[in-house]
Design an enzyme around this catalytic site. Structure first.
Site, mmCIF file in Angstrom:
data_model
loop_
_atom_site.group_PDB
_atom_site.id
_atom_site.type_symbol
_atom_site.label_atom_id
_atom_site.label_comp_id
_atom_site.label_asym_id
_atom_site.label_seq_id
_atom_site.Cartn_x
_atom_site.Cartn_y
_atom_site.Cartn_z
ATOM 1 N N THR A 1 9.468 0.908 1.339
ATOM 2 C CA THR A 1 10.409 0.383 0.355
ATOM 3 C C THR A 1 11.114 1.512 -0.383
ATOM 4 O O THR A 1 12.330 1.450 -0.613
ATOM 5 C CB THR A 1 9.677 -0.531 -0.642
ATOM 6 O OG1 THR A 1 9.136 -1.653 0.075
ATOM 7 C CG2 THR A 1 10.610 -1.040 -1.730
ATOM 8 N N GLY B 1 2.128 2.479 3.317
ATOM 9 C CA GLY B 1 2.858 1.532 4.151
ATOM 10 C C GLY B 1 4.058 0.956 3.437
ATOM 11 O O GLY B 1 5.164 1.507 3.482
ATOM 12 N N CYS B 2 3.853 -0.147 2.757
ATOM 13 C CA CYS B 2 4.972 -0.894 2.187
ATOM 14 C C CYS B 2 5.616 -0.193 1.002
ATOM 15 O O CYS B 2 6.817 -0.350 0.779
ATOM 16 C CB CYS B 2 4.512 -2.293 1.797
ATOM 17 S SG CYS B 2 3.937 -3.252 3.228
ATOM 18 N N ILE B 3 4.842 0.579 0.228
ATOM 19 C CA ILE B 3 5.446 1.328 -0.881
ATOM 20 C C ILE B 3 6.351 2.429 -0.336
ATOM 21 O O ILE B 3 7.513 2.565 -0.741
ATOM 22 C CB ILE B 3 4.362 1.921 -1.797
ATOM 23 C CG1 ILE B 3 3.549 0.812 -2.457
ATOM 24 C CG2 ILE B 3 4.993 2.842 -2.845
ATOM 25 C CD1 ILE B 3 4.315 -0.106 -3.360
ATOM 26 N N SER C 1 0.842 -1.182 0.000
ATOM 27 C CA SER C 1 0.000 0.000 0.000
ATOM 28 C C SER C 1 0.885 1.241 0.000
ATOM 29 O O SER C 1 1.951 1.261 0.611
ATOM 30 C CB SER C 1 -0.907 0.022 1.220
ATOM 31 O OG SER C 1 -1.819 -1.064 1.202
#
Length: 231
Positions: free
Chosen positions: A168, A163-165, A160
């Site tokens: 990263t 979050g993870c985007i 998401s």
């Protein structure tokens, strides 16, 4: 210190906010390096199924990712997929993570929730990394795989955004990679979080670009990888 009006919408469309950040020394352009790779983040059941607890409709995002993957494969780019899963014992999650994100207790190895969506069309030579936290780099070999592939640019797609985007993109930036985020190829269950985090990624960690611009760049790349000749 100059402050910005609190009513400014935190989004890429806000030209005044963009100018405010640029004046403060943010939002420079990173641009492309010479050797891109594609990181496909968490396009699995738990996130991409609207009926799931943390799911949302990512059909348009998925379509965009498929188009980017098609051009990336034609150019022979390294492609890495991720998902997020834990052992049913839950011991490896950790108490703090379980308390903050109780949905994590449902993300178990071997379940449909952590299985990639079939439309991603992952190929045998494209690794699937199971990550324990938001960033694709935390507790994984993604860094080593990118170095081995001599990649200097990561195209980050998936979910998401908040979050993870974002995590990263930050990790990749901190490691010196050029970070490219195609705006149509990332999504979030919250439109406001999506908009705000796209702005922050573009201001702090990488370049958020239209999908069409990313596709044009991929089409311009020489097809030097052996797999590209097979496309």
């Amino acid at each position: 210190m100059t402050t910005v009006n609190e009513t400014y919408a935190h989004s890429l469309e806000n030209a005044d906010l963009r100018a405010f950040y640029e004046a403060a020394g943010f939002a420079g352009r990173v641009g492309w390096g010479e050797r891109p790779a594609i990181l496909v983040i968490d396009m699995a059941g738990a996130w991409a199924d609207p009926e799931e607890r943390i799911g949302s409709d990512l059909s348009a995002v998925s379509d965009s990712i498929v188009r980017i993957l098609e051009e990336g494969r034609r150019a022979g780019l390294p492609i890495i997929f991720t998902t997020m899963a834990w052992d049913p014992s839950l011991a490896e999650i950790g108490e703090v993570v379980r308390r903050k994100t109780p949905h994590s207790e449902l993300m178990l190895h071997g379940t449909e929730r952590v299985t990639l969506r079939p439309e991603m069309g992952r190929r045998p030579e494209e690794p699937l990394v199971v990550k324990p936290r938001a960033s694709a780099f935390f507790g994984t070999y993604v860094d080593a795989m990118l170095i081995s592939a001599k990649a200097d640019t990561v195209i980050v797609v998936g979910c998401s955004t908040s979050g993870c985007i974002r995590a990263t993109a930050e990790s990749a930036f901190n490691r010196g990679f050029h970070v490219i985020v195609p705006r149509e190829a990332v999504g979030d269950r919250s439109p406001s979080a999506h908009a705000a985090n796209l702005f922050d990624i573009d201001a702090r960690y990488g370049d958020v670009l239209p999908e069409a611009e990313v596709l044009d760049h991929l089409r311009s790349l020489p097809r030097t990888h052996p797999r590209a000749a097979e496309e």
